[in-house]
Scaffold this motif. Structure first.
Motif, PDB file in Angstrom:
ATOM      1  N   GLY A   1       0.895  -1.083  -0.058  1.00  0.00           N
ATOM      2  CA  GLY A   1       0.027   0.021   0.094  1.00  0.00           C
ATOM      3  C   GLY A   1       0.807   1.393  -0.080  1.00  0.00           C
ATOM      4  O   GLY A   1       2.139   1.156   0.354  1.00  0.00           O
ATOM      5  N   VAL A   2       0.227   2.254  -0.348  1.00  0.00           N
ATOM      6  CA  VAL A   2       1.292   3.580  -0.406  1.00  0.00           C
ATOM      7  C   VAL A   2       0.585   4.680   0.498  1.00  0.00           C
ATOM      8  O   VAL A   2       1.066   5.094   1.603  1.00  0.00           O
ATOM      9  N   SER A   3      -0.858   5.075   0.142  1.00  0.00           N
ATOM     10  CA  SER A   3      -1.398   6.357   0.883  1.00  0.00           C
ATOM     11  C   SER A   3      -1.573   5.901   2.285  1.00  0.00           C
ATOM     12  O   SER A   3      -1.377   6.853   3.221  1.00  0.00           O
ATOM     13  N   GLU A   4      -2.155   4.935   2.750  1.00  0.00           N
ATOM     14  CA  GLU A   4      -2.410   4.342   3.910  1.00  0.00           C
ATOM     15  C   GLU A   4      -1.288   4.212   4.807  1.00  0.00           C
ATOM     16  O   GLU A   4      -0.907   5.057   5.823  1.00  0.00           O
ATOM     17  N   PRO A   5      -0.230   3.462   4.336  1.00  0.00           N
ATOM     18  CA  PRO A   5       0.831   3.367   5.360  1.00  0.00           C
ATOM     19  C   PRO A   5       1.931   4.448   5.443  1.00  0.00           C
ATOM     20  O   PRO A   5       2.438   4.857   6.327  1.00  0.00           O
TER      21      PRO A   5
END
Length: 373
Positions: free
Chosen positions: A339-343
């Motif tokens: 994931g990108v935005s969440e983590p």
């Protein structure tokens, strides 16, 4: 680079209410550190001390005598913080003084950073309050010689400035300041942001009362209010703004991803739409975070430069250390991260809770987290 010439006002780029000016090696280092801690100030120093990151940090370099820079700063800034000897400052500003109702605040810091001195416009211009703020940030001694400067209370227009807080509107700054000075009942409600804002060694005046919620403050019927929040107030809460100021602490983190070549307009539209949906203030955004594959993405570079937000990138390994609510094998296939935005948002905010989990909109994904204080 600003080239200073006799008789010509230099072209300067004003971003904040205050300007820091340094002309020595030690002063430059001090100014750079101060700008990081006191986010309400622009920084100017001599070109010969360039570090190479000035454009990235919006630092303005100049060549020539600092005396030729001061008239332009006097006209456009609310206050000047000069890391220059007091005697030199007095000689340089003497020809450009107008009167105490128009002159900006002038504060001088010695080259060792031991003393912060209120020089000009102590009361009306706010130099005395600014001196206390800067001294508190630096751990220096505030030097104020105004005999009547005995009130140790909250400087409304500088409240939280050392943390980067900004007010929503300046409309009520003057009447709220009058309520504070006149020892009227003033309510403070703090929903987020740094808690160590009281900067005096003496207790807060009894007339200034901290309430746990906006509802409690409304029921108390104060004569003025200071509200510290990243939320957009509801119509029922706006009664406090009849004589109140809303402060926006830097408490929100945007985690984002995008397709290569996404436009600035699209990214900004998604941010604006998302924050309105969440009823959060754009002024409280502190950082935009993403994967290091996007460290050169023009839309992210442009939006963070436009608003002065931190731009932080993480490696796939760093992102994969975070507990993901929505891991994606597809994202992992292309980026090495689940994931990108969440983590990214969670890692910067040091939290596993999100105000908004991953939302996909066009070419953009966005998540939002809140810093804890």
């Amino acid at each position: 680079m600003i080239e200073l010439q006799e008789g010509i006002l230099p072209d300067i780029h004003v971003r904040h209410p205050y300007a820091i000016v340094a002309i020595t090696k030690h002063g430059v280092q001090m100014g750079r550190e101060l700008q990081q801690s006191f986010a309400s100030a622009d920084l100017y120093y001599m070109g010969k001390f360039t570090k190479g990151d000035e454009e990235e940090r919006n630092i303005q370099l100049f060549n020539g005598s600092v005396r030729l820079l001061l008239p332009a700063l006097f006209k456009q800034y609310k206050g000047l913080i000069l890391i220059i000897s007091l005697g030199a400052v007095v000689r340089m500003i003497a020809p450009i003084l107008v009167d105490k109702k128009k002159d900006p605040a002038v504060v001088v810091i010695d080259d060792r950073g031991e003393h912060v001195i209120s020089v000009l416009s102590g009361h009306l211009g706010g130099a005395n309050a600014l001196t206390h703020e800067i001294a508190n940030v630096m751990g220096a001694k505030a030097v104020i010689t105004t005999a009547s400067d005995v009130q140790k209370t909250i400087p409304v227009d500088l409240f939280g400035a050392r943390f980067g807080w900004v007010w929503d509107s300046e409309e009520k700054l003057t009447p709220v300041s009058a309520s504070v000075v006149n020892e009227e009942h003033v309510a403070i409600v703090q929903e987020t942001g740094e808690k160590n804002w009281w900067m005096h060694e003496t207790p807060m005046p009894k007339e200034i009362i901290i309430y746990p919620t906006i509802k409690d403050a409304i029921q108390a019927e104060p004569q003025a209010s200071l509200i510290i929040t990243d939320r957009l107030l509801q119509p029922s809460e706006e009664i406090l703004l009849e004589n109140g100021v809303v402060y926006r602490p830097k408490s929100l983190v945007l985690g984002m991803g995008c397709n290569r070549g996404t436009s600035l307009d699209e990214v900004e539209a998604v941010i604006d739409e998302t924050l309105i949906e969440l009823q959060l203030s754009k002024k409280s955004v502190k950082a935009l975070c993403t994967i290091d594959l996007k460290k050169d993405e023009s839309c992210f570079l442009a939006i963070t430069e436009k608003y002065g937000w931190e731009f932080v990138t993480y490696t796939p390994a760093e992102l994969n250390e975070m507990p993901l609510p929505n891991p994606s094998e597809t994202v992992f296939k292309f980026t090495g991260a689940y994931g990108v935005s969440e983590p990214a948002a969670m890692r910067y905010a040091k939290t596993s809770d999100l105000l908004l989990q991953k939302k996909k909109s066009g070419n953009v994904t966005i998540s939002v987290a809140r810093l804890s204080f």
